[in-house]
Scaffold this motif. Structure first.
Motif, PDB file in Angstrom:
ATOM      1  N   LEU A 223     -15.029 -22.176  29.756  1.00 24.86           N
ATOM      2  CA  LEU A 223     -13.925 -22.324  28.805  1.00 24.86           C
ATOM      3  C   LEU A 223     -13.295 -23.700  28.902  1.00 24.86           C
ATOM      4  CD1 LEU A 223     -12.133 -21.043  26.650  1.00 24.86           C
ATOM      5  CD2 LEU A 223     -10.663 -20.163  28.482  1.00 24.86           C
ATOM      6  N   HIS A 224     -13.155 -24.235  30.103  1.00 28.27           N
ATOM      7  CA  HIS A 224     -12.612 -25.577  30.255  1.00 28.27           C
ATOM      8  C   HIS A 224     -13.492 -26.607  29.545  1.00 28.27           C
ATOM      9  CE1 HIS A 224     -10.694 -23.964  34.199  1.00 28.27           C
ATOM     10  NE2 HIS A 224      -9.811 -23.910  33.210  1.00 28.27           N
ATOM     11  N   LEU A 225     -14.799 -26.489  29.727  1.00 34.54           N
ATOM     12  CA  LEU A 225     -15.717 -27.447  29.111  1.00 34.54           C
ATOM     13  C   LEU A 225     -15.688 -27.359  27.587  1.00 34.54           C
ATOM     14  CD1 LEU A 225     -18.771 -27.077  31.538  1.00 34.54           C
ATOM     15  CD2 LEU A 225     -17.188 -29.011  31.395  1.00 34.54           C
ATOM     16  N   ALA A 226     -15.668 -26.130  27.072  1.00 32.66           N
ATOM     17  CA  ALA A 226     -15.621 -25.953  25.614  1.00 32.66           C
ATOM     18  C   ALA A 226     -14.325 -26.511  25.044  1.00 32.66           C
ATOM     19  CB  ALA A 226     -15.765 -24.471  25.270  1.00 32.66           C
ATOM     20  N   THR A 227     -13.226 -26.321  25.777  1.00 31.05           N
ATOM     21  CA  THR A 227     -11.938 -26.847  25.330  1.00 31.05           C
ATOM     22  C   THR A 227     -11.932 -28.367  25.345  1.00 31.05           C
ATOM     23  OG1 THR A 227     -10.801 -24.888  26.188  1.00 31.05           O
ATOM     24  CG2 THR A 227      -9.454 -26.837  25.766  1.00 31.05           C
ATOM     25  N   GLN A 228     -12.449 -28.948  26.405  1.00 30.82           N
ATOM     26  CA  GLN A 228     -12.489 -30.408  26.504  1.00 30.82           C
ATOM     27  C   GLN A 228     -13.316 -31.033  25.390  1.00 30.82           C
ATOM     28  OE1 GLN A 228     -13.884 -30.943  30.550  1.00 30.82           O
ATOM     29  NE2 GLN A 228     -11.800 -31.269  31.294  1.00 30.82           N
ATOM     30  N   ARG A 229     -14.330 -30.296  24.920  1.00 34.07           N
ATOM     31  CA  ARG A 229     -15.152 -30.812  23.818  1.00 34.07           C
ATOM     32  C   ARG A 229     -14.564 -30.452  22.449  1.00 34.07           C
ATOM     33  NH1 ARG A 229     -16.276 -32.393  27.998  1.00 34.07           N
ATOM     34  NH2 ARG A 229     -18.304 -33.001  28.850  1.00 34.07           N
ATOM     35  N   ARG A 230     -13.416 -29.818  22.464  1.00 35.84           N
ATOM     36  CA  ARG A 230     -12.718 -29.424  21.229  1.00 35.84           C
ATOM     37  C   ARG A 230     -13.622 -28.581  20.332  1.00 35.84           C
ATOM     38  NH1 ARG A 230      -9.218 -34.644  19.316  1.00 35.84           N
ATOM     39  NH2 ARG A 230      -8.349 -33.026  17.955  1.00 35.84           N
ATOM     40  N   ASN A 231     -14.417 -27.742  20.951  1.00 34.66           N
ATOM     41  CA  ASN A 231     -15.355 -26.893  20.227  1.00 34.66           C
ATOM     42  C   ASN A 231     -14.693 -25.537  19.974  1.00 34.66           C
ATOM     43  OD1 ASN A 231     -17.503 -25.277  19.340  1.00 34.66           O
ATOM     44  ND2 ASN A 231     -18.997 -26.388  20.586  1.00 34.66           N
ATOM     45  N   HIS A 232     -13.981 -25.427  18.852  1.00 32.59           N
ATOM     46  CA  HIS A 232     -13.230 -24.220  18.555  1.00 32.59           C
ATOM     47  C   HIS A 232     -14.146 -22.998  18.447  1.00 32.59           C
ATOM     48  CE1 HIS A 232      -9.561 -26.545  16.758  1.00 32.59           C
ATOM     49  NE2 HIS A 232     -10.098 -27.179  17.789  1.00 32.59           N
ATOM     50  N   ARG A 233     -15.309 -23.189  17.865  1.00 33.91           N
ATOM     51  CA  ARG A 233     -16.239 -22.062  17.713  1.00 33.91           C
ATOM     52  C   ARG A 233     -16.692 -21.542  19.070  1.00 33.91           C
ATOM     53  NH1 ARG A 233     -22.335 -22.525  15.255  1.00 33.91           N
ATOM     54  NH2 ARG A 233     -22.957 -20.347  15.569  1.00 33.91           N
ATOM     55  N   MET A 234     -16.977 -22.444  19.983  1.00 33.29           N
ATOM     56  CA  MET A 234     -17.408 -22.037  21.315  1.00 33.29           C
ATOM     57  C   MET A 234     -16.270 -21.342  22.058  1.00 33.29           C
ATOM     58  SD  MET A 234     -20.157 -22.250  23.349  1.00 33.29           S
ATOM     59  CE  MET A 234     -21.079 -23.795  23.141  1.00 33.29           C
ATOM     60  N   HIS A 264      -4.131 -33.404  22.255  1.00 35.57           N
ATOM     61  CA  HIS A 264      -3.309 -33.457  21.029  1.00 35.57           C
ATOM     62  C   HIS A 264      -3.921 -32.617  19.908  1.00 35.57           C
ATOM     63  CE1 HIS A 264      -0.964 -36.802  22.787  1.00 35.57           C
ATOM     64  NE2 HIS A 264      -2.131 -37.282  23.185  1.00 35.57           N
ATOM     65  N   ASP A 265      -4.609 -31.548  20.288  1.00 31.23           N
ATOM     66  CA  ASP A 265      -5.281 -30.698  19.308  1.00 31.23           C
ATOM     67  C   ASP A 265      -4.364 -29.514  18.971  1.00 31.23           C
ATOM     68  OD1 ASP A 265      -6.958 -28.954  17.877  1.00 31.23           O
ATOM     69  OD2 ASP A 265      -8.744 -29.623  18.948  1.00 31.23           O
ATOM     70  N   VAL A 266      -3.569 -29.682  17.921  1.00 31.15           N
ATOM     71  CA  VAL A 266      -2.576 -28.683  17.559  1.00 31.15           C
ATOM     72  C   VAL A 266      -3.234 -27.349  17.221  1.00 31.15           C
ATOM     73  CG1 VAL A 266      -0.710 -28.091  15.954  1.00 31.15           C
ATOM     74  CG2 VAL A 266      -0.999 -30.453  16.722  1.00 31.15           C
ATOM     75  N   GLU A 267      -4.330 -27.388  16.470  1.00 30.75           N
ATOM     76  CA  GLU A 267      -4.994 -26.150  16.063  1.00 30.75           C
ATOM     77  C   GLU A 267      -5.565 -25.400  17.252  1.00 30.75           C
ATOM     78  OE1 GLU A 267      -4.744 -24.812  13.066  1.00 30.75           O
ATOM     79  OE2 GLU A 267      -3.459 -26.537  12.669  1.00 30.75           O
ATOM     80  N   LEU A 268      -6.092 -26.125  18.205  1.00 27.08           N
ATOM     81  CA  LEU A 268      -6.629 -25.475  19.403  1.00 27.08           C
ATOM     82  C   LEU A 268      -5.503 -24.899  20.252  1.00 27.08           C
ATOM     83  CD1 LEU A 268      -9.113 -24.724  20.981  1.00 27.08           C
ATOM     84  CD2 LEU A 268      -9.124 -27.000  22.017  1.00 27.08           C
ATOM     85  N   VAL A 269      -4.383 -25.599  20.322  1.00 24.08           N
ATOM     86  CA  VAL A 269      -3.210 -25.084  21.033  1.00 24.08           C
ATOM     87  C   VAL A 269      -2.772 -23.766  20.398  1.00 24.08           C
ATOM     88  CG1 VAL A 269      -0.750 -25.467  21.469  1.00 24.08           C
ATOM     89  CG2 VAL A 269      -2.390 -27.315  21.875  1.00 24.08           C
TER      90      VAL A 269
END
Length: 353
Positions: A223-234, A264-269
């Motif tokens: 989950l950390h890696l997917a978040t760092q890559r800003r991969n919302h689908r993952m 700074h990814d508002v949608e991911l937050v």
């Protein structure tokens, strides 16, 4: 046309009875294998492009000569066509296998690659499927010198059908490469969402849950890696399959929400908060996501966190509240309530008129 690196790596055929390096071995193998599958209109340019793909994979990873000359290219097609290897109950020796089968099972390159590793590296999907059917699980899980299994390589090269075939033969998902990454970690790091989907679909839930909690040598979960890559689908896929949302990384104690704030990814937050992320989760230094948002002067993220109930009075190990980090930013300060007189974020006395 051979490149300079390849020429330097050539092995003298007169030494130890070895053939040329793995790349030339593969060319011969590929030519021999053409009798096993329909020709697909390949031309010289296609072949040169295919051969160059290997050099582009990694500066640290190139094929070498076979470590055993017992595997002959001439006999490979016959082995593939005429033998079928399956796991034998309680088999602890090779007595169940013919000499040719043993040669095929045990031959590796100087880099520790099996013939299955090479087939995947060279993107020979049909050939790889033949080998997957041929090999028992123990061989499918062999790790090369970089601790990569066939499943790691199929994921790296984004080949979901091979990933599926390996998992259907019960290839292990929890083996870690030299960076501590399982194949699922690698899928998250490289954005191989289709491969990750295959893994989540063909792995028992308990085993998948254990893998999603594993940390690589950098202390990061999938989950950390997917978040760092800003991969919302993952991220959505992992959460759907039960990934722990508030798990901390092993180096700084960040959760996925901290990382999304830093990006700074508002949608991911918003996505993570809507899925139940702890808005007040503290890093090892005591910083909450709100500390990070205000410290980075991000008005939009700060507003989202405050509206989600972030505690504005929490202090980090430096005895600072999030407001202490506003640095006079009027847009940030406007988000915080001013019903009270505050010094360093601490209420002193309520104003009354």
């Amino acid at each position: 046309m051979a490149n300079n690196d390849y020429e330097k790596r050539k092995v003298d055929p007169s030494e130890d009875g070895q053939i040329d390096s793995g790349l030339d071995s593969y060319r011969s193998l590929n030519k021999d294998y053409q009798g096993m599958k329909p020709t697909q209109g390949s031309n010289t340019e296609d072949n040169e492009l295919n051969n160059d793909k290997l050099d582009n994979l990694s500066g640290d990873r190139l094929d070498s000569a076979y470590g055993s000359s017992s595997l002959s290219v001439a006999s490979l097609s016959e082995i593939i066509q005429n033998c079928s290897i399956s796991e034998q109950p309680a088999a602890e020796s090779t007595e169940f296998y013919s000499e040719q089968e043993v040669n095929l099972l045990t031959s590796v390159t100087e880099d520790g690659d099996t013939i299955l590793h090479l087939a995947i590296i060279h993107e020979e999907e049909e050939f790889a499927h033949h080998l997957i059917e041929l090999f028992p699980k123990d061989v499918l899980d062999i790790q090369n010198n970089l601790y990569q299994t066939a499943l790691h390589l199929a994921t790296y090269l984004n080949c979901p059908p091979v990933v599926r075939g390996l998992l259907q033969k019960q290839a292990s998902l929890d083996l870690q490469d030299q960076e501590g990454n399982t194949p699922l970690h690698l899928a998250c790091e490289r954005g191989r969402t289709d491969c990750a989907t295959e893994m989540s679909s063909h792995t028992p839930p308990r085993q998948l849950s254990d893998v999603m909690e594993m940390q690589n040598w950098g202390g990061q979960t999938c989950l950390h890696l997917a978040t760092q890559r800003r991969n919302h689908r993952m991220v959505k896929l992992l959460l759907k399959k039960g990934a722990k949302l508030n798990i901390q990384d092993g180096t700084s104690g960040k959760t996925a929400l901290h990382m999304a704030v830093e990006l700074h990814d508002v949608e991911l937050v918003k996505l993570l908060l809507n899925k139940g992320a702890n808005v007040d989760a503290a890093m090892f230094n005591g910083c909450t996501p709100l500390h990070l948002a205000v410290g980075r002067q991000n008005v939009d993220v700060t507003l989202v966190l405050c509206r989600s109930g972030a505690d504005q009075m929490l202090k980090n190990m430096e005895d600072e509240t999030a407001l202490d980090l506003a640095d006079g930013n009027d847009n940030i300060l406007a988000i915080f309530p001013f019903d009270d007189i505050q010094i360093s974020g601490r209420s002193i006395i309520e104003m009354k008129f």
